[in-house]
Design an enzyme around this catalytic site. Structure first.
Site, PDB file in Angstrom:
ATOM      1  N   ALA A   1      63.087 -26.135 -11.291  1.00 31.61           N
ATOM      2  CA  ALA A   1      64.071 -27.081 -10.744  1.00 31.61           C
ATOM      3  C   ALA A   1      65.379 -26.316 -10.597  1.00 31.61           C
ATOM      4  CB  ALA A   1      64.245 -28.245 -11.714  1.00 31.61           C
TER       5      ALA A   1
ATOM      6  N   GLY B   1      59.613 -26.299 -13.140  1.00 33.12           N
ATOM      7  CA  GLY B   1      59.165 -27.186 -12.057  1.00 33.12           C
ATOM      8  C   GLY B   1      58.259 -26.481 -11.076  1.00 33.12           C
TER       9      GLY B   1
ATOM     10  N   GLU C   1      54.973 -26.722 -12.503  1.00 31.95           N
ATOM     11  CA  GLU C   1      54.585 -28.139 -12.461  1.00 31.95           C
ATOM     12  C   GLU C   1      54.113 -28.539 -11.069  1.00 31.95           C
ATOM     13  OE1 GLU C   1      58.307 -29.273 -14.357  1.00 31.95           O
ATOM     14  OE2 GLU C   1      57.147 -30.251 -15.919  1.00 31.95           O
TER      15      GLU C   1
ATOM     16  N   GLU D   1      61.564 -24.331 -20.052  1.00 28.75           N
ATOM     17  CA  GLU D   1      62.598 -25.353 -20.189  1.00 28.75           C
ATOM     18  C   GLU D   1      63.251 -25.383 -21.571  1.00 28.75           C
ATOM     19  OE1 GLU D   1      59.730 -25.648 -18.703  1.00 28.75           O
ATOM     20  OE2 GLU D   1      59.880 -26.878 -16.904  1.00 28.75           O
TER      21      GLU D   1
HETATM   22  N1  T1G Z   1      68.162 -22.906 -10.832  1.00 21.95           N
HETATM   23  C1  T1G Z   1      69.312 -22.499 -10.264  1.00 21.95           C
HETATM   24  N2  T1G Z   1      69.670 -21.194 -10.114  1.00 21.95           N
HETATM   25  C2  T1G Z   1      68.802 -20.275 -10.602  1.00 21.95           C
HETATM   26  C3  T1G Z   1      67.589 -20.634 -11.225  1.00 21.95           C
HETATM   27  C4  T1G Z   1      67.283 -22.020 -11.332  1.00 21.95           C
HETATM   28  N3  T1G Z   1      66.151 -22.450 -11.880  1.00 21.95           N
HETATM   29  N4  T1G Z   1      66.966 -19.488 -11.609  1.00 21.95           N
HETATM   30  C5  T1G Z   1      67.753 -18.475 -11.232  1.00 21.95           C
HETATM   31  N5  T1G Z   1      68.852 -18.939 -10.629  1.00 21.95           N
HETATM   32  C6  T1G Z   1      69.939 -18.139 -10.050  1.00 21.95           C
HETATM   33  C7  T1G Z   1      70.695 -17.344 -11.110  1.00 21.95           C
HETATM   34  O1  T1G Z   1      71.724 -18.147 -11.661  1.00 21.95           O
HETATM   35  C8  T1G Z   1      71.223 -16.190 -10.286  1.00 21.95           C
HETATM   36  O2  T1G Z   1      72.340 -16.698  -9.546  1.00 21.95           O
HETATM   37  C9  T1G Z   1      70.108 -15.932  -9.271  1.00 21.95           C
HETATM   38  O3  T1G Z   1      69.345 -17.147  -9.218  1.00 21.95           O
HETATM   39  C10 T1G Z   1      69.188 -14.797  -9.678  1.00 21.95           C
HETATM   40  O4  T1G Z   1      68.759 -15.095 -11.030  1.00 21.95           O
HETATM   41  C11 T1G Z   1      61.791 -30.291 -14.179  1.00 21.95           C
HETATM   42  C12 T1G Z   1      63.718 -29.175 -15.590  1.00 21.95           C
HETATM   43  C13 T1G Z   1      63.503 -16.518 -12.032  1.00 21.95           C
HETATM   44  C14 T1G Z   1      63.051 -14.869 -13.870  1.00 21.95           C
HETATM   45  O5  T1G Z   1      64.393 -21.725 -16.350  1.00 21.95           O
HETATM   46  O6  T1G Z   1      64.332 -17.103 -15.533  1.00 21.95           O
HETATM   47  O7  T1G Z   1      62.265 -26.506 -13.910  1.00 21.95           O
HETATM   48  O8  T1G Z   1      74.033 -15.055 -10.405  1.00 21.95           O
HETATM   49  O9  T1G Z   1      69.822 -13.067 -12.070  1.00 21.95           O
HETATM   50  O10 T1G Z   1      66.832 -11.457 -13.205  1.00 21.95           O
HETATM   51  O11 T1G Z   1      60.473 -29.248 -15.766  1.00 21.95           O
HETATM   52  O12 T1G Z   1      66.310 -16.285 -12.783  1.00 21.95           O
HETATM   53  O13 T1G Z   1      72.838 -14.635  -8.230  1.00 21.95           O
HETATM   54  O14 T1G Z   1      74.535 -16.514  -8.400  1.00 21.95           O
HETATM   55  O15 T1G Z   1      68.131 -14.484 -13.351  1.00 21.95           O
HETATM   56  O16 T1G Z   1      65.451 -11.615 -11.036  1.00 21.95           O
HETATM   57  C15 T1G Z   1      63.076 -23.794 -15.163  1.00 21.95           C
HETATM   58  C16 T1G Z   1      65.324 -19.598 -14.748  1.00 21.95           C
HETATM   59  C17 T1G Z   1      64.226 -24.608 -14.698  1.00 21.95           C
HETATM   60  C18 T1G Z   1      63.921 -20.147 -14.631  1.00 21.95           C
HETATM   61  C19 T1G Z   1      64.592 -14.300 -11.997  1.00 21.95           C
HETATM   62  N6  T1G Z   1      63.158 -22.452 -14.620  1.00 21.95           N
HETATM   63  N7  T1G Z   1      65.459 -18.363 -14.000  1.00 21.95           N
HETATM   64  O17 T1G Z   1      65.308 -13.381 -12.793  1.00 21.95           O
HETATM   65  O18 T1G Z   1      67.391 -13.066 -11.361  1.00 21.95           O
HETATM   66  S1  T1G Z   1      64.249 -26.180 -15.458  1.00 21.95           S
HETATM   67  C20 T1G Z   1      63.855 -21.509 -15.276  1.00 21.95           C
HETATM   68  C21 T1G Z   1      64.980 -17.199 -14.502  1.00 21.95           C
HETATM   69  C22 T1G Z   1      62.912 -26.972 -14.802  1.00 21.95           C
HETATM   70  C23 T1G Z   1      61.425 -28.961 -14.767  1.00 21.95           C
HETATM   71  C24 T1G Z   1      62.564 -28.284 -15.443  1.00 21.95           C
HETATM   72  C25 T1G Z   1      65.290 -15.984 -13.690  1.00 21.95           C
HETATM   73  C26 T1G Z   1      64.082 -15.436 -12.890  1.00 21.95           C
HETATM   74  P1  T1G Z   1      73.512 -15.652  -9.116  1.00 21.95           P
HETATM   75  P2  T1G Z   1      68.576 -13.892 -12.058  1.00 21.95           P
HETATM   76  P3  T1G Z   1      66.229 -12.272 -12.099  1.00 21.95           P
END
Ligand code: T1G
Length: 691
Positions: free
Chosen positions: A62, A102, A105, A125
């Site tokens: 998400a 998500g 999911e 999450e």
């Molecule tokens: N939402 C918004 N922005 C995100 C994002 C996300 N999920 N993931 C990454 N970004 C942005 C990050 O802030 C950065 O921005 C850019 O993308 C590159 O990220 C309903 C509620 C995927 C392994 O927790 O683990 O789904 O600094 O530097 O090192 O159940 O990003 O460039 O402006 O980290 O190559 C669950 C979180 C969400 C994954 C890539 N998903 N992201 O790593 O790049 S909650 C996560 C990561 C959810 C549902 C629930 C990593 C990555 P900027 P980065 P990276």
């Protein structure tokens, strides 16, 4: 290219999500996917659907930035998943990169999942203080069983597609082109009837699994909300119908999302990434290529620092002044690697590869070709100046000259060289091969290129790099000095050290100030105080801590410091220390008083906040989030509190000012100003002006 492209391939409709950089489920994505499902529904010649990510990854979750949006405006991931799960035609998730949160999911609501072998699948999450809120807690246990599902959801760590295939989470590993393989799979399964739906299964999981999980989080996630919700929901997946579990998940998700813990963890998620954005440094700032590293000093720090670069596959030349010191240093590095290999986290071949990249020498002149040279010797300005003078004559043009100093003035060190633009501080935290924090100390003349190169190098060696300015102690140690002073004052007023530590343990810190002092060694602070007094021509310090050290009680290293330590290394109060404190207070004319847990934790935490506000005001740190990242990664402040500055925002800065004044502290001007404006530290960024 739209945010979701539709492409017909034979009887399959391919929906490609184009929402760089990680295909988060942002506004526009659900609308595009619904349009794609509409098209597939209305066209009888379409027999199946493939959902794939454009660019480098499948949906990575998400969009975390939308968590605090009003519900009616936030992307409706759950609504899309309900439709997808019920879709009449077979759907195939084609996974590369990371299918996280998500994203996984969505994949779980598809009929099938195919992936390339190096794809990663996970539900992270919990690292954001929430739980999988779009069916993950109900579907994952139904596919992989409650035990494995709990392991994935409580750790938040992803698994490889190859493991997922073995668990039935992925139906096929695609060699070669993912899209081609996915369309081929979709065509082959176009006539699946009835469609296998995960939601129609029941999860396997014994009561022992849940009891063990509940016991485990008491240690791994002390004080946190989401982990217990995750266990409750996974248990529901084994006991009640899917729909009831799905509904329960929604309500617990909202509860977790609206908690200070989730706000804290989401703050840190973005702060860690913001820290890499430095005023005046852009993606086009030239960087030098680092292909070889020189390290001066093969002691605890030098050896630990070397390991970071060896782990990243960079050759390292390490210098000592005497053969036995060099031999000891190399033996320690090898022992550390051998220990890791014994734990099965590295092969013997990995050990030899790393050691093969390490070249010892007694001659600093051998560093003449190194792209970066890091000095990691005794914390003494004269010694460092002498080394940098020599380095200036030895190092090749353009080489970066870095000091691992933890507090000394990098400008003064740079001043002995003819290349101050190439001098920077790289403050590693001990143990340097373990601690993720790296304070990157920007001196007055450090060039943008050297700074940008250092930030990129931090990322390469998997450190969290935070840029700080030059002052005594930079950010972390400057704040910890204030914190330690405050802790000593609490004890002088009448508090027992164990009560002060308990107050901070209660806030979520693994160690309070005195436990930490005993671990680091009381003799280190003692030596600094004695040295500083001598240099300043002041009388020999004779505080209660000095007296403890002078009794030979140096901390854990002597099994006795402020506390006694037995085999279990657990701190036990010592009667002699208690008496020494009572005598000291009497001698100082202090009548001891009760100090409650609330006063202790507020005075200690707010001493960090107050010093942090001064650091922001002086521009030593660019933003409050930088300070929070430093405190979490360098000093064990609980990530679910978001760091000291975020914690202060959560308490309300007006309340922080009132508490500081109640305990006789003077609030920093910036803190007072923000409190009066009803502001927060969160939006204040010196690099882009004040919020
Ligand atoms: N939402 C918004 N922005 C995100 C994002 C996300 N999920 N993931 C990454 N970004 C942005 C990050 O802030 C950065 O921005 C850019 O993308 C590159 O990220 C309903 C509620 C995927 C392994 O927790 O683990 O789904 O600094 O530097 O090192 O159940 O990003 O460039 O402006 O980290 O190559 C669950 C979180 C969400 C994954 C890539 N998903 N992201 O790593 O790049 S909650 C996560 C990561 C959810 C549902 C629930 C990593 C990555 P900027 P980065 P990276």
């Amino acid at each position: 290219m739209s945010i979701v492209d539709q492409l017909r391939q034979g009887s399959t409709l391919v929906l490609t999500i184009n929402n760089p950089p990680v295909n988060a489920f942002s506004p526009g994505v659900p609308e595009g996917l619904h349009a794609g499902l509409d098209a597939a529904e209305q066209d009888q010649t379409i027999k199946s659907v493939v959902i794939i990510g454009g660019g480098r990854t499948f949906i990575a979750g998400a969009d975390i930035k939308t968590f605090d949006m009003p519900r009616e405006q936030a992307p409706d991931l759950r609504g899309f998943i309900v439709r997808l799960d019920a879709f009449a035609k077979p759907t195939v998730a084609a996974i590369h990169g990371t299918a996280l949160g998500g994203g996984l999911e969505v994949a779980l609501a598809c009929t099938y999942r195919v992936a390339v072998k190096d794809a990663m699948l996970g539900l992270p999450e919990v690292k954001l203080g929430v739980l999988p809120g779009a069916g993950g807690t109900q579907r994952l246990p139904r596919v992989v069983g409650a035990q494995k599902a709990l392991e994935m959801m409580l750790s938040g760590n992803p698994i490889k597609a190859s493991e997922a295939a073995g668990l039935g989470l992925v139906d096929e590993i695609v060699d070669g082109d993912l899209l081609t393989g996915a369309v081929k799979f979709a065509e082959a399964h176009a006539d699946t009837r009835p469609l296998p739906r995960i939601s129609e299964k029941t999860a396997e999981g014994s009561s022992e699994v849940f009891a063990a999980a509940r016991e485990g989080i008491k240690k791994t996630h002390r004080g946190q909300l989401a982990p217990s919700f995750i266990i409750d929901l996974a248990e529901k997946a084994t006991t009640i119908p899917f729909q009831e579990g799905w509904d329960a998940e929604a309500s617990l998700f909202m509860q977790a999302k609206d908690s200070p813990q989730s706000r804290g963890l989401r703050h840190i998620f973005f702060a860690e990434r913001e820290a890499g954005k430095i005023a005046g440094i852009g993606k086009n700032t030239p960087q030098s290529e680092i292909k070889s590293v020189g390290i001066i000093g093969a002691g605890t720090m030098g050896g630990g620092i070397a390991m970071n670069f060896l782990n990243a596959g960079l050759p390292v030349m390490i210098v000592e002044t005497a053969q036995d010191a060099l031999d000891r240093g190399l033996a320690t590095i090898r022992k550390n690697y051998e220990n890791t290999a014994k734990k099965g986290r590295m092969t013997q071949d990995d050990v030899e590869k790393r050691m093969g990249l390490l070249t010892p020498t007694l001659d600093m002149a051998d560093l003449k070709d190194a792209d970066i040279i890091i000095e990691a010797v005794f914390e003494n300005m004269d010694v460092k100046k002498d080394i940098f003078t020599k380095l200036d004559a030895i190092a090749k043009p353009g080489a970066i000259l870095a000091s691992n100093t933890s507090t000394l003035d990098v400008n003064e060190i740079a001043s002995v060289t003819k290349r101050p633009e190439s001098v920077i501080g790289l403050h590693f935290f001990s143990p340097a091969n373990v601690m993720k924090l790296l304070e990157i100390v920007r001196a007055d003349k450090t060039s943008a290129s050297v700074l940008a190169t250092s930030m990129a190098l931090a990322k390469k060696i998997k450190k969290v790099g935070v840029v700080v300015g030059v002052c005594d102690g930079f950010v972390g140690n400057r704040m910890i000095h204030r914190y330690s002073d405050e802790a000593r004052q609490l004890v002088e007023a009448g508090a027992a050290p164990q009560d002060v530590d308990a107050a901070m343990n209660g806030l979520g810190l693994p160690m309070g100030p005195f436990q930490m002092g005993d671990m680091a060694g009381l003799d280190i602070g003692y030596a600094i105080r004695q040295h500083q007094a001598k240099v300043a021509g002041q009388p020999k310090p004779d505080g209660w801590l000095d007296r403890i050290v002078e009794k030979g009680r140096k901390g854990q290293k002597t099994a006795a410091g402020i506390y006694d330590y037995g085999e279990d290394r657990k701190p036990k109060p010592n009667a002699e220390v208690t008496q020494l404190l009572a005598d000291y207070r009497a001698e100082q004319g202090i009548t001891p008083r009760e100090v409650g847990q609330e006063e202790a934790s507020k005075r200690l935490t707010y001493s960090l906040v107050n010093e942090g506000a001064k650091i922001l005001e002086e521009g030593i740190a660019q933003r409050a989030g930088d300070i929070d990242v430093i405190y979490i990664y360098g000093y064990g402040f609980p990530a679910y509190r978001g760091g000291p500055m975020q914690y202060a925002d959560e308490q309300g800065l007006k309340n922080v000012v009132a508490d500081l004044e109640q305990y006789g502290q003077t609030p920093a001007p910036l803190l007072k100003q923000l409190a009066e404006q009803g502001g927060t530290f969160a939006g204040w960024d010196k690099g882009e002006g004040r919020s």
